[in-house]
Design a protein around this motif. Structure first.
Motif, PDB file in Angstrom:
ATOM      1  N   SER A 102      29.238-110.438  21.829  1.00  0.00           N
ATOM      2  CA  SER A 102      29.778-111.669  21.607  1.00  0.00           C
ATOM      3  C   SER A 102      31.518-111.116  22.937  1.00  0.00           C
ATOM      4  O   SER A 102      32.044-112.488  22.433  1.00  0.00           O
ATOM      5  CB  SER A 102      30.042-111.574  20.423  1.00  0.00           C
ATOM      6  OG  SER A 102      30.296-110.358  19.521  1.00  0.00           O
ATOM      7  N   GLY A 103      31.706-110.206  23.320  1.00  0.00           N
ATOM      8  CA  GLY A 103      32.439-110.253  24.404  1.00  0.00           C
ATOM      9  C   GLY A 103      32.881-110.749  25.477  1.00  0.00           C
ATOM     10  O   GLY A 103      32.315-111.204  26.011  1.00  0.00           O
ATOM     11  N   PHE A 104      34.317-110.622  25.512  1.00  0.00           N
ATOM     12  CA  PHE A 104      34.286-111.430  27.147  1.00  0.00           C
ATOM     13  C   PHE A 104      33.145-111.347  27.603  1.00  0.00           C
ATOM     14  O   PHE A 104      33.153-112.848  28.387  1.00  0.00           O
ATOM     15  CB  PHE A 104      35.995-110.627  27.989  1.00  0.00           C
ATOM     16  CG  PHE A 104      36.157-111.880  29.286  1.00  0.00           C
ATOM     17  CD1 PHE A 104      36.549-113.563  29.106  1.00  0.00           C
ATOM     18  CD2 PHE A 104      36.221-111.038  30.308  1.00  0.00           C
ATOM     19  CE1 PHE A 104      37.330-114.140  30.259  1.00  0.00           C
ATOM     20  CE2 PHE A 104      36.470-112.196  30.925  1.00  0.00           C
ATOM     21  CZ  PHE A 104      37.181-113.093  31.494  1.00  0.00           C
TER      22      PHE A 104
ATOM     23  N   GLY B  74      32.239-114.061  31.601  1.00  0.00           N
ATOM     24  CA  GLY B  74      32.520-113.846  31.837  1.00  0.00           C
ATOM     25  C   GLY B  74      31.903-114.484  33.466  1.00  0.00           C
ATOM     26  O   GLY B  74      32.590-114.087  35.081  1.00  0.00           O
ATOM     27  N   ASP B  75      30.826-114.951  32.926  1.00  0.00           N
ATOM     28  CA  ASP B  75      30.349-115.629  34.362  1.00  0.00           C
ATOM     29  C   ASP B  75      31.151-116.556  34.603  1.00  0.00           C
ATOM     30  O   ASP B  75      31.257-116.921  36.136  1.00  0.00           O
ATOM     31  CB  ASP B  75      28.324-116.433  34.663  1.00  0.00           C
ATOM     32  CG  ASP B  75      27.946-115.646  33.658  1.00  0.00           C
ATOM     33  OD1 ASP B  75      28.142-114.753  34.280  1.00  0.00           O
ATOM     34  OD2 ASP B  75      26.771-116.000  33.244  1.00  0.00           O
TER      35      ASP B  75
ATOM     36  N   GLN C 258      26.914-103.914  34.992  1.00  0.00           N
ATOM     37  CA  GLN C 258      26.237-102.873  34.732  1.00  0.00           C
ATOM     38  C   GLN C 258      26.388-100.927  35.036  1.00  0.00           C
ATOM     39  O   GLN C 258      25.973-100.701  33.707  1.00  0.00           O
ATOM     40  CB  GLN C 258      25.462-102.571  36.346  1.00  0.00           C
ATOM     41  CG  GLN C 258      25.305-103.234  37.236  1.00  0.00           C
ATOM     42  CD  GLN C 258      24.359-103.801  39.181  1.00  0.00           C
ATOM     43  OE1 GLN C 258      25.470-102.771  39.396  1.00  0.00           O
ATOM     44  NE2 GLN C 258      24.848-104.828  39.670  1.00  0.00           N
ATOM     45  N   LYS C 259      27.831-101.503  34.824  1.00  0.00           N
ATOM     46  CA  LYS C 259      28.458 -99.849  34.179  1.00  0.00           C
ATOM     47  C   LYS C 259      28.318-100.069  32.978  1.00  0.00           C
ATOM     48  O   LYS C 259      28.567 -99.018  32.022  1.00  0.00           O
ATOM     49  CB  LYS C 259      29.685 -99.698  34.998  1.00  0.00           C
ATOM     50  CG  LYS C 259      30.745 -98.744  34.134  1.00  0.00           C
ATOM     51  CD  LYS C 259      29.903 -97.179  34.472  1.00  0.00           C
ATOM     52  CE  LYS C 259      30.703 -95.428  34.272  1.00  0.00           C
ATOM     53  NZ  LYS C 259      30.878 -94.569  35.600  1.00  0.00           N
ATOM     54  N   CYS C 260      28.962-101.070  32.034  1.00  0.00           N
ATOM     55  CA  CYS C 260      29.552-101.028  31.242  1.00  0.00           C
ATOM     56  C   CYS C 260      28.662-102.014  29.420  1.00  0.00           C
ATOM     57  O   CYS C 260      29.090-101.678  28.698  1.00  0.00           O
ATOM     58  CB  CYS C 260      31.015-101.607  30.815  1.00  0.00           C
ATOM     59  SG  CYS C 260      31.801-100.962  31.666  1.00  0.00           S
ATOM     60  N   SER C 261      27.593-102.448  30.614  1.00  0.00           N
ATOM     61  CA  SER C 261      26.667-103.102  29.553  1.00  0.00           C
ATOM     62  C   SER C 261      26.590-102.708  27.963  1.00  0.00           C
ATOM     63  O   SER C 261      26.527-102.628  27.179  1.00  0.00           O
ATOM     64  CB  SER C 261      25.697-103.544  29.847  1.00  0.00           C
ATOM     65  OG  SER C 261      24.658-102.107  30.454  1.00  0.00           O
TER      66      SER C 261
END
Length: 184
Positions: A65-67, A72-73, A56-59
């Motif tokens: 294409s990052g981790f 992440g899921d 939420q903060k960093c989207s």
């Protein structure tokens, strides 16, 4: 390392709830320390909400294409699979941190009232507070480092990762930390 310790997710839920409690309950909590096992269980329990809060903060600052976008899921799911197992100790540690769990709730004891709530009511509140606190505490300039830390932790078994976080926290002993000193 300092950023990791400062942002360590193991105490976010406790801090969120502690902020809601009156000063006497917080003073009581300062006299109690959390064991490495308790910190590890809190860390493991917290990861799915941490991933959510960081996303939420960093989207806007992280690569599509990052981790976190690509794996992440699956990272969060490894930890989510252990939440039912880790919740009892994590909840107990949280209550210990904010003043101890009383077996009888009364209108003047918010910790006892919290402890008496059914887990089905408490867990969603704790999860939401973790995600919110992460969102509040992660600086946009640290998003890439937080994502990299999660990527590095993703190769570890969640139990080993929780134990490592607890050990580092116990040894590093951050300022005003409620963690018991590391065993020698």
């Amino acid at each position: 390392m300092r950023t990791f310790v400062n942002r360590c997710h193991t105490l976010i839920a406790a801090a969120a709830i502690a902020a809601l409690l009156p000063a006497p309950a917080q003073a009581q909590a300062a006299r109690t320390c959390l064991t490495e096992r308790e910190v590890a269980q809190m860390a493991i329990y917290s990861v799915p909400s941490l991933v959510s809060g960081v996303r939420q903060k960093c989207s806007a600052r992280l690569s599509s294409s990052g981790f976190l976008a690509t794996r992440g899921d699956s990272f969060a799911q490894k930890y989510a699979a252990l939440q039912n197992e880790t919740w009892p100790v994590a909840k107990s540690a949280l209550l210990k941190f904010v003043g101890g769990a009383s077996s009888q709730a009364n209108s003047n004891d918010p910790v006892a009232m919290f402890a008496s709530l059914p887990d089905e009511a408490v867990r969603p509140m704790v999860d939401a507070m973790i995600a919110q606190k992460v969102g509040d505490s992660v600086k946009p300039s640290h998003c890439a480092n937080v994502e990299r830390g999660m990527q590095l932790a993703s190769v570890m078994n969640p139990r080993d990762s929780g134990a490592m976080i607890a050990f580092v926290m116990a040894v590093a002993k951050p300022k005003n930390s409620p963690i018991c000193p590391a065993r020698s």
